[in-house]
Design a protein around this motif. Structure first.
Motif, PDB file in Angstrom:
ATOM      1  N   GLN A   1       0.826  -1.208   0.000  1.00 59.77           N
ATOM      2  CA  GLN A   1       0.000   0.000   0.000  1.00 59.77           C
ATOM      3  C   GLN A   1       0.861   1.260   0.000  1.00 59.77           C
ATOM      4  O   GLN A   1       0.556   2.236  -0.703  1.00 59.77           O
ATOM      5  CB  GLN A   1      -0.918  -0.003   1.222  1.00 59.77           C
ATOM      6  N   GLU A   2       1.925   1.241   0.783  1.00 64.07           N
ATOM      7  CA  GLU A   2       2.819   2.400   0.809  1.00 64.07           C
ATOM      8  C   GLU A   2       3.471   2.623  -0.557  1.00 64.07           C
ATOM      9  O   GLU A   2       3.596   3.765  -1.019  1.00 64.07           O
ATOM     10  CB  GLU A   2       3.890   2.192   1.881  1.00 64.07           C
ATOM     11  N   ARG A   3       3.872   1.544  -1.206  1.00 67.26           N
ATOM     12  CA  ARG A   3       4.464   1.671  -2.540  1.00 67.26           C
ATOM     13  C   ARG A   3       3.438   2.177  -3.548  1.00 67.26           C
ATOM     14  O   ARG A   3       3.770   2.957  -4.448  1.00 67.26           O
ATOM     15  CB  ARG A   3       5.022   0.320  -2.980  1.00 67.26           C
ATOM     16  N   LEU A   4       2.200   1.736  -3.400  1.00 60.98           N
ATOM     17  CA  LEU A   4       1.144   2.205  -4.297  1.00 60.98           C
ATOM     18  C   LEU A   4       0.904   3.700  -4.114  1.00 60.98           C
ATOM     19  O   LEU A   4       0.763   4.441  -5.103  1.00 60.98           O
ATOM     20  CB  LEU A   4      -0.139   1.422  -4.030  1.00 60.98           C
ATOM     21  N   ASP A   5       0.865   4.152  -2.878  1.00 58.76           N
ATOM     22  CA  ASP A   5       0.677   5.584  -2.621  1.00 58.76           C
ATOM     23  C   ASP A   5       1.836   6.401  -3.194  1.00 58.76           C
ATOM     24  O   ASP A   5       1.625   7.471  -3.785  1.00 58.76           O
ATOM     25  CB  ASP A   5       0.554   5.831  -1.117  1.00 58.76           C
ATOM     26  N   ALA A   6       3.060   5.888  -3.015  1.00 59.17           N
ATOM     27  CA  ALA A   6       4.222   6.603  -3.552  1.00 59.17           C
ATOM     28  C   ALA A   6       4.183   6.646  -5.077  1.00 59.17           C
ATOM     29  O   ALA A   6       4.521   7.671  -5.695  1.00 59.17           O
ATOM     30  CB  ALA A   6       5.510   5.934  -3.071  1.00 59.17           C
ATOM     31  N   ALA A   7       3.765   5.547  -5.702  1.00 56.52           N
ATOM     32  CA  ALA A   7       3.676   5.518  -7.166  1.00 56.52           C
ATOM     33  C   ALA A   7       2.618   6.492  -7.671  1.00 56.52           C
ATOM     34  O   ALA A   7       2.806   7.151  -8.705  1.00 56.52           O
ATOM     35  CB  ALA A   7       3.363   4.100  -7.641  1.00 56.52           C
ATOM     36  N   TRP A   8       1.511   6.600  -6.947  1.00 61.44           N
ATOM     37  CA  TRP A   8       0.475   7.541  -7.370  1.00 61.44           C
ATOM     38  C   TRP A   8       0.949   8.993  -7.240  1.00 61.44           C
ATOM     39  O   TRP A   8       0.688   9.825  -8.114  1.00 61.44           O
ATOM     40  CB  TRP A   8      -0.789   7.334  -6.559  1.00 61.44           C
ATOM     41  N   LEU A   9       1.638   9.295  -6.156  1.00 61.44           N
ATOM     42  CA  LEU A   9       2.157  10.654  -5.985  1.00 61.44           C
ATOM     43  C   LEU A   9       3.157  10.994  -7.089  1.00 61.44           C
ATOM     44  O   LEU A   9       3.149  12.117  -7.621  1.00 61.44           O
ATOM     45  CB  LEU A   9       2.812  10.789  -4.609  1.00 61.44           C
TER      46      LEU A   9
ATOM     47  N   CYS B   1      16.501   9.366 -16.953  1.00 61.94           N
ATOM     48  CA  CYS B   1      16.660   7.934 -16.681  1.00 61.94           C
ATOM     49  C   CYS B   1      17.434   7.713 -15.383  1.00 61.94           C
ATOM     50  O   CYS B   1      17.116   6.797 -14.619  1.00 61.94           O
ATOM     51  CB  CYS B   1      17.362   7.263 -17.860  1.00 61.94           C
ATOM     52  N   ARG B   2      18.447   8.540 -15.129  1.00 60.98           N
ATOM     53  CA  ARG B   2      19.188   8.405 -13.872  1.00 60.98           C
ATOM     54  C   ARG B   2      18.291   8.678 -12.671  1.00 60.98           C
ATOM     55  O   ARG B   2      18.473   8.084 -11.605  1.00 60.98           O
ATOM     56  CB  ARG B   2      20.389   9.357 -13.863  1.00 60.98           C
ATOM     57  N   ASN B   3      17.325   9.560 -12.834  1.00 60.37           N
ATOM     58  CA  ASN B   3      16.370   9.856 -11.760  1.00 60.37           C
ATOM     59  C   ASN B   3      15.196   8.879 -11.728  1.00 60.37           C
ATOM     60  O   ASN B   3      14.242   9.092 -10.977  1.00 60.37           O
ATOM     61  CB  ASN B   3      15.830  11.281 -11.915  1.00 60.37           C
ATOM     62  N   GLN B   4      15.282   7.841 -12.580  1.00 59.99           N
ATOM     63  CA  GLN B   4      14.234   6.819 -12.674  1.00 59.99           C
ATOM     64  C   GLN B   4      12.907   7.397 -13.162  1.00 59.99           C
ATOM     65  O   GLN B   4      11.843   6.839 -12.900  1.00 59.99           O
ATOM     66  CB  GLN B   4      14.034   6.112 -11.326  1.00 59.99           C
ATOM     67  N   ASP B   5      12.985   8.505 -13.891  1.00 54.03           N
ATOM     68  CA  ASP B   5      11.791   9.066 -14.510  1.00 54.03           C
ATOM     69  C   ASP B   5      11.519   8.442 -15.871  1.00 54.03           C
ATOM     70  O   ASP B   5      10.399   8.550 -16.387  1.00 54.03           O
ATOM     71  CB  ASP B   5      11.939  10.585 -14.662  1.00 54.03           C
ATOM     72  N   LEU B   6      12.531   7.831 -16.462  1.00 59.23           N
ATOM     73  CA  LEU B   6      12.391   7.108 -17.722  1.00 59.23           C
ATOM     74  C   LEU B   6      12.946   5.703 -17.544  1.00 59.23           C
ATOM     75  O   LEU B   6      13.872   5.484 -16.756  1.00 59.23           O
ATOM     76  CB  LEU B   6      13.152   7.816 -18.858  1.00 59.23           C
ATOM     77  N   SER B   7      12.390   4.778 -18.284  1.00 53.48           N
ATOM     78  CA  SER B   7      12.896   3.407 -18.244  1.00 53.48           C
ATOM     79  C   SER B   7      14.078   3.265 -19.206  1.00 53.48           C
ATOM     80  O   SER B   7      14.325   4.131 -20.058  1.00 53.48           O
ATOM     81  CB  SER B   7      11.790   2.426 -18.620  1.00 53.48           C
TER      82      SER B   7
ATOM     83  N   GLN C   1       6.010  14.059 -21.211  1.00 61.19           N
ATOM     84  CA  GLN C   1       4.936  13.113 -21.512  1.00 61.19           C
ATOM     85  C   GLN C   1       5.422  11.668 -21.374  1.00 61.19           C
ATOM     86  O   GLN C   1       4.687  10.797 -20.887  1.00 61.19           O
ATOM     87  CB  GLN C   1       4.412  13.364 -22.926  1.00 61.19           C
ATOM     88  N   ALA C   2       6.671  11.436 -21.795  1.00 63.25           N
ATOM     89  CA  ALA C   2       7.240  10.093 -21.640  1.00 63.25           C
ATOM     90  C   ALA C   2       7.420   9.744 -20.164  1.00 63.25           C
ATOM     91  O   ALA C   2       7.192   8.601 -19.744  1.00 63.25           O
ATOM     92  CB  ALA C   2       8.574  10.007 -22.377  1.00 63.25           C
ATOM     93  N   VAL C   3       7.828  10.739 -19.375  1.00 66.74           N
ATOM     94  CA  VAL C   3       7.956  10.517 -17.935  1.00 66.74           C
ATOM     95  C   VAL C   3       6.599  10.181 -17.329  1.00 66.74           C
ATOM     96  O   VAL C   3       6.471   9.268 -16.496  1.00 66.74           O
ATOM     97  CB  VAL C   3       8.570  11.757 -17.260  1.00 66.74           C
ATOM     98  N   ARG C   4       5.574  10.888 -17.746  1.00 67.96           N
ATOM     99  CA  ARG C   4       4.230  10.606 -17.235  1.00 67.96           C
ATOM    100  C   ARG C   4       3.792   9.187 -17.597  1.00 67.96           C
ATOM    101  O   ARG C   4       3.206   8.474 -16.764  1.00 67.96           O
ATOM    102  CB  ARG C   4       3.241  11.625 -17.788  1.00 67.96           C
TER     103      ARG C   4
END
Length: 234
Positions: A77-85, A130-136, A164-167
């Motif tokens: 649940q905590e990971r889900l909340d963090a992913a949503w934020l 990508c280094r910030n884990q915003d892109l795969s 948009q790719a980050v989103r």
């Protein structure tokens, strides 16, 4: 007179010993009679009590498993909340960049090295994301291979496309976190159901023992299988 008194005194220890032997025999016989008259515990009661102990042990193991599953669900649940934020932040950033890119750009002749500068900007910005884990890694490979990416676009347009790719990446992570949270919840519920079932079965076994009801062979082996397998499966 003296002879009679002497005979009495001589025979007195023998008589006392005889009475002690008789008294001991009477006490031993009374103890044996009392022991034979004690009610014996029925076999059904013994079987039910033994079965209740085994189910109680299995219930303790199931309780440990249920607590672990619930802790894993809380973590999910905590990971889900963090992913949503993270997705919410990426979505707002992409909207702001889209608004900025909506303004028309001045069309003018490009400098000789401008296209290469724009390409370097795109590669640098994508690598930082990508280094910030915003892109795969897959998205970064697409950027460097120019699959779906035009390195000659204006940096403002490139920035909008990158956001948009980050989103999109953050939304995929949110979906994976959502699936993991649902799976963890199902496992926690299954562990809780197993715990409740074992506790009810243990209470029922104690009740059957008090009532003197026997346990059928089919029920015994079925319960034995359940008792042994549930903790191992959890």
């Amino acid at each position: 007179m003296e002879t009679a008194m002497h005979s009495f005194l001589v025979s007195l220890p023998q008589a006392a010993a005889l009475w002690v032997v008789i008294l001991g025999a009477v006490l031993l016989a009374a103890a044996m009679i009392a022991r034979t008259q004690q009610p014996s515990v029925p076999a059904a009661v013994t079987d039910n009590l033994r079965f209740a102990d085994e189910v109680a042990i299995a219930a303790d193991r199931a309780a440990t498993t249920a607590a672990r599953r619930r802790a894993e669900w809380a973590t999910a649940q905590e990971r889900l909340d963090a992913a949503w934020l993270a997705y919410d932040v990426a979505d707002r950033s992409a909207r702001e960049a889209a608004k900025a890119a909506a303004f028309p750009l001045i069309s003018k002749r490009r400098k000789p090295d401008e296209n290469r500068a724009r390409q370097r900007y795109l590669h640098h910005a994508a690598s930082a994301a990508c280094r910030n884990q915003d892109l795969s890694i897959a998205q970064l490979n697409d950027v460097f291979a120019h699959r779906g990416w035009n390195p000659r676009l204006h940096p403002v347009v490139q920035e909008s496309l990158l956001r948009q790719a980050v989103r999109a990446h953050r939304f995929d992570e949110y979906q994976m976190a959502l699936d993991a949270e649902r799976a963890s919840w199902q496992e926690a519920e299954s562990a809780a159901d197993a715990l409740r079932s074992l506790r009810l079965e243990a209470a029922a076994a104690v009740t059957r023992a008090a009532a003197g009801e026997p346990v059928s062979d089919e029920r015994w082996f079925a319960d034995q299988w359940t008792t042994a397998e549930l903790p191992a499966a959890a």
